[in-house]
Each structure stands twice: as structure tokens, then as C-alpha cells.
Design a protein around this motif. Structure first.
Motif, mmCIF file in Angstrom:
data_model
loop_
_atom_site.group_PDB
_atom_site.id
_atom_site.type_symbol
_atom_site.label_atom_id
_atom_site.label_comp_id
_atom_site.label_asym_id
_atom_site.label_seq_id
_atom_site.Cartn_x
_atom_site.Cartn_y
_atom_site.Cartn_z
ATOM 1 N N ALA A 1 0.842 -1.213 0.000
ATOM 2 C CA ALA A 1 0.000 0.000 0.000
ATOM 3 C C ALA A 1 0.872 1.256 0.000
ATOM 4 O O ALA A 1 0.605 2.204 -0.749
ATOM 5 C CB ALA A 1 -0.931 -0.005 1.211
ATOM 6 N N MET A 2 1.916 1.252 0.800
ATOM 7 C CA MET A 2 2.805 2.412 0.834
ATOM 8 C C MET A 2 3.572 2.562 -0.477
ATOM 9 O O MET A 2 3.728 3.672 -0.988
ATOM 10 C CB MET A 2 3.770 2.307 2.011
ATOM 11 C CG MET A 2 3.107 2.524 3.350
ATOM 12 S SD MET A 2 4.258 2.368 4.717
ATOM 13 C CE MET A 2 5.283 3.822 4.484
ATOM 14 N N LEU A 3 4.043 1.438 -1.023
ATOM 15 C CA LEU A 3 4.772 1.497 -2.298
ATOM 16 C C LEU A 3 3.890 2.080 -3.394
ATOM 17 O O LEU A 3 4.342 2.911 -4.190
ATOM 18 C CB LEU A 3 5.250 0.099 -2.704
ATOM 19 C CG LEU A 3 5.957 0.010 -4.055
ATOM 20 C CD1 LEU A 3 7.300 0.722 -4.009
ATOM 21 C CD2 LEU A 3 6.116 -1.437 -4.480
ATOM 22 N N LEU A 4 2.634 1.672 -3.431
ATOM 23 C CA LEU A 4 1.718 2.181 -4.449
ATOM 24 C C LEU A 4 1.451 3.674 -4.295
ATOM 25 O O LEU A 4 1.072 4.338 -5.256
ATOM 26 C CB LEU A 4 0.407 1.392 -4.428
ATOM 27 C CG LEU A 4 0.514 -0.078 -4.827
ATOM 28 C CD1 LEU A 4 -0.825 -0.781 -4.671
ATOM 29 C CD2 LEU A 4 1.042 -0.231 -6.250
ATOM 30 N N ALA A 5 1.658 4.185 -3.088
ATOM 31 C CA ALA A 5 1.440 5.615 -2.832
ATOM 32 C C ALA A 5 2.653 6.474 -3.171
ATOM 33 O O ALA A 5 2.563 7.702 -3.162
ATOM 34 C CB ALA A 5 1.047 5.821 -1.366
ATOM 35 N N VAL A 6 3.787 5.847 -3.482
ATOM 36 C CA VAL A 6 5.000 6.618 -3.793
ATOM 37 C C VAL A 6 4.931 7.101 -5.235
ATOM 38 O O VAL A 6 4.857 6.291 -6.156
ATOM 39 C CB VAL A 6 6.272 5.757 -3.600
ATOM 40 C CG1 VAL A 6 7.511 6.524 -4.053
ATOM 41 C CG2 VAL A 6 6.422 5.312 -2.169
ATOM 42 N N PRO A 7 4.965 8.418 -5.447
ATOM 43 C CA PRO A 7 5.031 8.934 -6.814
ATOM 44 C C PRO A 7 6.483 8.830 -7.320
ATOM 45 O O PRO A 7 7.275 9.759 -7.164
ATOM 46 C CB PRO A 7 4.567 10.381 -6.680
ATOM 47 C CG PRO A 7 4.898 10.746 -5.268
ATOM 48 C CD PRO A 7 4.854 9.479 -4.464
#
Length: 191
Positions: free
Chosen positions: A175-181
Motif C-alpha cells: 500500500a505504501m509502495l503504491l502511494a509513492v510517486p
């Protein structure tokens, strides 16, 4: 560079899940699945050989689809693998060996691609600083997964629940990785 640090936080979480699964797999195989040490050793060796090919394969996939997407896909495979560990039958070595193959496919590649992607988010000339933080942080949080595994076992007296509890790290890390632009982080670092 807050985006780089956010990526590092995501990495620390899902890498702790990876390290925990690697560390406690033999406990799970011994105590819950009642597999012999010979089967455990064979599985460890098999995982190492498959991981070599898996790292190469994930590198090729990353070349086509990008490291960020490939890491995310590898974390989905990790989630599936941990989910499949829960119903493994006791005393049956073949399912455990097959699960080891699945883990081997993503073991080396997910970590290598993470380091590679991180290197693009580090400003030129500050690589040692950031990779030092990367390594120290990884070592500094390596106790979280085994702690959760141990607490889950202590509360439930079930290794199946304990291994299943490691999903928290993979789901939260994904979830955090997917939030990284990622593109913005790379550009922000001047690369």
C-alpha cells in the motif's frame, strides 16, 4: 527528499516481511508441518537456485514494465505465497517444496529491484548517506516481523496464525509502495 524517505519506509515494512518469512520458514516447517530436516534443507537449496533465475526474470520484467510495477507485482506474489502457507498439509513435503519455488521466484528480485529503484531516488553525491540509512534502518527494524510472529503464536498457540500474521508487512508495504510517486521522487532527487 521526503519521497525518497517514504519509499524507504515502504521498503522497510515489506522487507521486514520478506526477512521474517525467510527466518521463520524452518520453524513453521518443523513445528507445524512436521517436515524432516532433510526436506527443509532441500527446500532451502531449491529456493536458492530458483531465486537466481527469479532475480534474472524479475530484472527482465522490470526492463519491460518498470521496477516499481515489478516490485508491486512481486509483493502480490509474496502475499499469495504467505496465504498459501496457511493451509499447507502437515507431513507433505511436495507442497512445501512448491511453495519454496514460488518464494524463490520473487525472493532475490524484489530486494534487488528495490535497491535499484532506490538508487534512482537518491541525489547525486549522497549515495553513501542514503544507502547507509537504508542498511541501518533495515537492520534496525528486523526485529518487528519476528516479534509479530512470536506474539501471534503466543496468543493463539498456532504457527499457522503466526505465519499468516506476516501478511501485515506485505500488505502495508505494498500500500505504501503504491502511494509513492516514483517519477516525482526521481525528478526531485535530480535524476
Amino acid at each position: 527528499y521526503p519521497l525518497t524517505l517514504f519509499f524507504l519506509a515502504a521498503y522497510l515494512i515489506y522487507n521486514d516481511g520478506i526477512q521474517t518469512v525467510v527466518t521463520v520458514a524452518t520453524i513453521y516447517a518443523d513445528q507445524e508441518l512436521h517436515l524432516s530436516q532433510a526436506v527443509q534443507i532441500e527446500t532451502i537449496l531449491l529456493v536458492q537456485f530458483v531465486a537466481f533465475g527469479g532475480a534474472w526474470m524479475l530484472g527482465r520484467v522490470a526492463g519491460r514494465f518498470g521496477a516499481w510495477r515489478t516490485i508491486a507485482a512481486s509483493l502480490v506474489v509474496w502475499i499469495i505465497a504467505v496465504g498459501l502457507a496457511y493451509p499447507l498439509p502437515a507431513g507433505a513435503p511436495v507442497p512445501f517444496l512448491l511453495l519454496g519455488c514460488l518464494i524463490g521466484l520473487v525472493l532475490g528480485g524484489s530486494q534487488a529491484l528495490s535497491r535499484s529503484l532506490c538508487s534512482h531516488m537518491i541525489p547525486h553525491g549522497r549515495e553513501a548517506e542514503y544507502f547507509g540509512l537504508y542498511e541501518i534502518s533495515s537492520d534496525g527494524t528486523s526485529w518487528l516481523g519476528p516479534l509479530l510472529f512470536g506474539l501471534a503464536f503466543q496468543l493463539t498457540h498456532a504457527y499457522r496464525v503466526a505465519i499468516f500474521s506476516t501478511l501485515v508487512f506485505f500488505i502495508a508495504g505494498l500500500a505504501m509502495l503504491l502511494a509513492v510517486p516514483v517519477r516525482r521522487a526521481i525528478i526531485g532527487a535530480g535524476n
